[in-house]
Design an enzyme around this catalytic site. Structure first.
Site, PDB file in Angstrom:
ATOM      1  N   GLU A   1       0.806  -1.444   0.009  1.00 32.05           N
ATOM      2  CA  GLU A   1      -0.150  -0.046  -0.097  1.00 32.05           C
ATOM      3  C   GLU A   1       0.860   1.230  -0.085  1.00 32.05           C
ATOM      4  O   GLU A   1       1.134   1.804   1.077  1.00 32.05           O
ATOM      5  CB  GLU A   1      -0.856  -0.113   1.126  1.00 32.05           C
TER       6      GLU A   1
ATOM      7  N   LYS B   1      -2.202  -2.049  -3.257  1.00 31.30           N
ATOM      8  CA  LYS B   1      -3.381  -1.053  -2.611  1.00 31.30           C
ATOM      9  C   LYS B   1      -2.982   0.313  -2.842  1.00 31.30           C
ATOM     10  O   LYS B   1      -2.615   0.972  -2.070  1.00 31.30           O
ATOM     11  CB  LYS B   1      -3.580  -1.521  -1.248  1.00 31.30           C
TER      12      LYS B   1
END
Ligand code: 5MM
Length: 365
Positions: A177, A219
């Site tokens: 992420e 992500k």
């Protein structure tokens, strides 16, 4: 490393048009959200709230995996049933946030570095033994005057890649992420440029650290203007007879629905330029967008591009799934059922968005 298992878990996380539920707020973040609604900031209140989430009836129909925080993965329902068992019984894959937070990066004013690599190998072994099958690490990238710096960016993507390799060694699928924050007055174009630069460097480092791309999920943020970006005037050339007129359409705020297609186009363009086809899925964070806009923008990406993309476009939202439910619950037992319905509604909207079937009419039911 069990390559086949990693690949099948990564595929399962984005299969069947489901998505991830991020419920991995650290205690300080969770407490901050509770405080705004006058909910007590206690272990028991956090436990009760997480029980509300994991026991929402039929959650597994829309959610493939849930990202937990260290406190939550060790907690139980009031009747003593471990949350991990509740999730597995609902056919939801348990995941765990393993970074220990973003701290000031020395000699880099305004920039953060995510910590948590020390001792990570042992923590991952423990989480795997408990039943987690994927993990998450968030790097925070700030856009500002001269930011992100080259060295700040490199430090963050290097840590992300080190984390991802350790996860795969332990049998956990890494959710990678890199969040380019919406905070700031930067333009839409600047966000596109920085996000592209960040993702390009993320994959350089993931390859350097020998991460199996088929066994991970990305992500990222969507490409959006900064939250305090001044509203821009949309100007369009319109031909009338021989003359061309510039027509001022309207003032636009960054978080307005009129830019849904523009966000979808720029985000997909950015991902196509940077994310290898071997990655099975991209699960967006919501980053502070309203729940409805996050669904609408994901929907637009799938409507416009799904059939041409090498990876699945899914969701891994926290606020854009949880916030309406939290606002209904407000710490009151009597509100649990209504809060669960609000949570399930957002999860259904986002599953519809994966299919390109989300409409604003879904919000009226
Ligand atoms: C960006 O935050 C992640 C996605 O949440 P949103 O959809 O609300 O943007 C989220 O998973 C985040 O990493 C966790 O909530 C943990 O945050 P903290 O700051 O508590 O570590």
């Amino acid at each position: 490393m069990n390559t086949e298992k990693l690949i099948s878990t990564a595929k399962a996380l984005v299969a069947d048009d489901k998505g991830l539920l991020a419920m991995d707020e650290s205690n300080p973040t969770c407490n901050k959200r509770f405080a705004k609604l006058n909910i007590p900031q206690t272990v028991e209140a956090r436990r009760a709230y997480r029980e509300l989430i994991v026991t929402a009836p039929g959650l597994g129909e829309t959610i493939s995996g849930a990202i937990l925080f260290d406190e939550t993965i060790r907690q139980q329902k009031k009747d003593g049933t471990p949350f991990l068992k509740v999730l597995v019984d609902a056919e939801i894959i348990p995941g765990i946030k393993v970074d220990t937070g973003a701290k000031d990066l020395a000699a880099h004013p305004g920039e953060k570095i995510t910590e948590g690599l020390d001792g990570l190998r042992d923590r991952l072994i423990e989480y795997f033994q408990m039943g987690a099958r994927f993990a998450k690490w968030r790097a925070v990238i700030t856009i500002g005057d001269g930011l992100p710096s080259r060295s700040g960016l490199e430090a963050n993507v290097h840590a992300l890649a080190r984390y991802a390799t350790l996860c795969q060694e332990a049998g956990l699928v890494p959710i990678v992420e890199p969040e380019v924050l919406m905070d700031g007055d930067h333009s839409f174009e600047r966000c596109l440029k920085v996000t592209e630069e960040v993702l390009r460097n993320v994959f350089i480092q993931l390859n350097c650290q020998r991460v199996l791309l088929e066994g991970m999920i990305l992500k990222p943020n969507m490409v959006l203007p900064g939250l305090t970006c001044p509203p821009h005037k949309e100007v369009k050339e319109v031909g009338v007879g021989e003359q061309q007129y510039q027509v001022r359409l309207k003032d636009r705020q960054p978080d307005e629905s009129s830019d849904v297609d523009e966000v979808a186009d720029a985000t997909v363009k950015c991902l196509l330029r940077t994310v290898p086809a071997a990655v099975p899925g991209i699960a967006f964070l919501s980053g502070g967008q309203s729940a409805e806009l996050a669904s609408a923008r994901l929907n637009a990406m799938n409507v416009r591009f799904k059939s041409q993309l090498p990876w699945a476009l899914a969701f891994s939202f926290a606020r854009a799934i949880q916030q309406p439910a939290l606002e209904i619950w407000r710490g009151q037992e009597t509100n649990v059922k209504a809060a669960q319905q609000a949570l399930l509604h957002r999860a259904r909207c986002n599953r519809a968005a994966r299919r390109g079937e989300y409409t604003s009419a879904m919000e009226e039911t």
